[in-house]
Design a protein around this motif. Structure first.
Motif, PDB file in Angstrom:
ATOM      1  N   VAL A   1      -7.206   5.797   7.387  1.00  0.00           N
ATOM      2  CA  VAL A   1      -7.074   5.308   8.757  1.00  0.00           C
ATOM      3  C   VAL A   1      -7.068   6.551   9.637  1.00  0.00           C
ATOM      4  O   VAL A   1      -6.317   7.484   9.398  1.00  0.00           O
ATOM      5  CB  VAL A   1      -5.762   4.515   8.972  1.00  0.00           C
TER       6      VAL A   1
ATOM      7  N   VAL B   1      -3.553   5.009   0.783  1.00  0.00           N
ATOM      8  CA  VAL B   1      -4.154   5.049   2.117  1.00  0.00           C
ATOM      9  C   VAL B   1      -3.661   6.328   2.778  1.00  0.00           C
ATOM     10  O   VAL B   1      -2.451   6.535   2.926  1.00  0.00           O
ATOM     11  CB  VAL B   1      -3.776   3.831   2.985  1.00  0.00           C
TER      12      VAL B   1
ATOM     13  N   GLU C   1     -12.791   2.708   1.823  1.00  0.00           N
ATOM     14  CA  GLU C   1     -12.773   1.979   3.081  1.00  0.00           C
ATOM     15  C   GLU C   1     -12.272   2.932   4.153  1.00  0.00           C
ATOM     16  O   GLU C   1     -11.358   3.700   3.908  1.00  0.00           O
ATOM     17  CB  GLU C   1     -11.818   0.784   2.936  1.00  0.00           C
TER      18      GLU C   1
ATOM     19  N   MET D   1     -10.984   2.982   8.113  1.00  0.00           N
ATOM     20  CA  MET D   1     -10.640   2.256   9.323  1.00  0.00           C
ATOM     21  C   MET D   1     -10.417   3.293  10.406  1.00  0.00           C
ATOM     22  O   MET D   1      -9.704   4.268  10.205  1.00  0.00           O
ATOM     23  CB  MET D   1      -9.378   1.419   9.130  1.00  0.00           C
TER      24      MET D   1
ATOM     25  N   SER E   1      -8.378   4.933   0.671  1.00  0.00           N
ATOM     26  CA  SER E   1      -8.921   4.507   1.956  1.00  0.00           C
ATOM     27  C   SER E   1      -8.234   5.340   3.023  1.00  0.00           C
ATOM     28  O   SER E   1      -7.198   5.962   2.771  1.00  0.00           O
ATOM     29  CB  SER E   1      -8.664   3.018   2.200  1.00  0.00           C
TER      30      SER E   1
ATOM     31  N   ARG F   1      -4.807  -5.339   7.039  1.00  0.00           N
ATOM     32  CA  ARG F   1      -6.195  -5.789   6.988  1.00  0.00           C
ATOM     33  C   ARG F   1      -7.018  -5.072   5.915  1.00  0.00           C
ATOM     34  O   ARG F   1      -8.157  -5.445   5.666  1.00  0.00           O
ATOM     35  CB  ARG F   1      -6.865  -5.588   8.343  1.00  0.00           C
ATOM     36  N   MET F   2      -6.451  -4.050   5.312  1.00  0.00           N
ATOM     37  CA  MET F   2      -7.212  -3.237   4.364  1.00  0.00           C
ATOM     38  C   MET F   2      -7.084  -3.759   2.942  1.00  0.00           C
ATOM     39  O   MET F   2      -6.064  -4.320   2.566  1.00  0.00           O
ATOM     40  CB  MET F   2      -6.751  -1.777   4.448  1.00  0.00           C
ATOM     41  N   SER F   3      -8.124  -3.531   2.176  1.00  0.00           N
ATOM     42  CA  SER F   3      -8.127  -3.908   0.761  1.00  0.00           C
ATOM     43  C   SER F   3      -7.193  -2.998  -0.022  1.00  0.00           C
ATOM     44  O   SER F   3      -7.032  -1.823   0.321  1.00  0.00           O
ATOM     45  CB  SER F   3      -9.539  -3.784   0.183  1.00  0.00           C
TER      46      SER F   3
ATOM     47  N   GLN G   1       0.833  -1.199   0.000  1.00  0.00           N
ATOM     48  CA  GLN G   1       0.000   0.000   0.000  1.00  0.00           C
ATOM     49  C   GLN G   1       0.872   1.254   0.000  1.00  0.00           C
ATOM     50  O   GLN G   1       1.890   1.318   0.688  1.00  0.00           O
ATOM     51  CB  GLN G   1      -0.888   0.034   1.254  1.00  0.00           C
TER      52      GLN G   1
END
Length: 174
Positions: A37, A99, A63, A65, A35, A92-94, A3
């Motif tokens: 976090v 990110v 996504e 998180m 995504s 754990r992320m796609s 990522q």
């Protein structure tokens, strides 16, 4: 696939979440998958209107998180277990193009610091070589990294995408 990770950090009330929300929207609008976090230092509930996790999702993140010392979500209760590392959460992320991480200021990924001069907080960039630029509400003298306007999410998005090699660097960028 590894990522691509880039962070937005800063002290409390520095504008991190607003900047993050706007940068996610700008990058998604360019066709990249993003995504996020979000690190929290307190107990959290996920996805209530007006909360940071909901704002990330509403901005277009594929996504989201949310991580804190008590739980991380895609909903997982820790029940007293130690807080997982950013690396463990990312695993754990796609896969996505990028990110974006809000918080985790002590981790080793590259970061942009959100900074409001009037808050009087010290610059993280002065002590942390992983801070690659400062997005500030005023020009900062003597800064050893680029100084981007805090209210210009396009400039911050361009900087991050160029740093990661997803777009060419802009000529004349500060």
């Amino acid at each position: 696939m590894t990522q691509r990770v880039y962070g937005i950090v800063g002290w409390k009330n520095s504008g991190k979440t607003t900047l993050m929300e706007r940068v996610v929207a700008r990058i998604v609008a360019r066709g990249f998958s993003v995504s996020t976090v979000k690190h929290a230092h307190h107990e959290v509930d996920v996805d209530r209107p007006g909360k940071d996790s909901r704002r990330h999702r509403d901005a277009g993140a594929r996504e989201v998180m949310l991580a804190s010392s008590r739980r991380w979500a895609l909903m997982h209760e820790l029940r007293g277990a130690p807080e997982p590392s950013l690396e463990a959460l990312l695993a754990r992320m796609s896969p996505v193009d990028l990110v974006l991480v809000e918080g985790y200021k002590r981790d080793s990924h590259p970061k942009v610091e959100a900074h409001r001069v009037g808050r009087g907080a010290p610059l993280i960039a002065n002590e942390d070589p992983t801070v690659r630029a400062v997005a500030s509400d005023a020009p900062l003298a003597g800064l050893h990294v680029p100084n981007l306007p805090l209210d210009d999410a396009d400039a911050v998005a361009d900087f991050i995408l160029a740093e990661l090699g997803l777009i060419p660097a802009r000529e004349g960028a500060r």
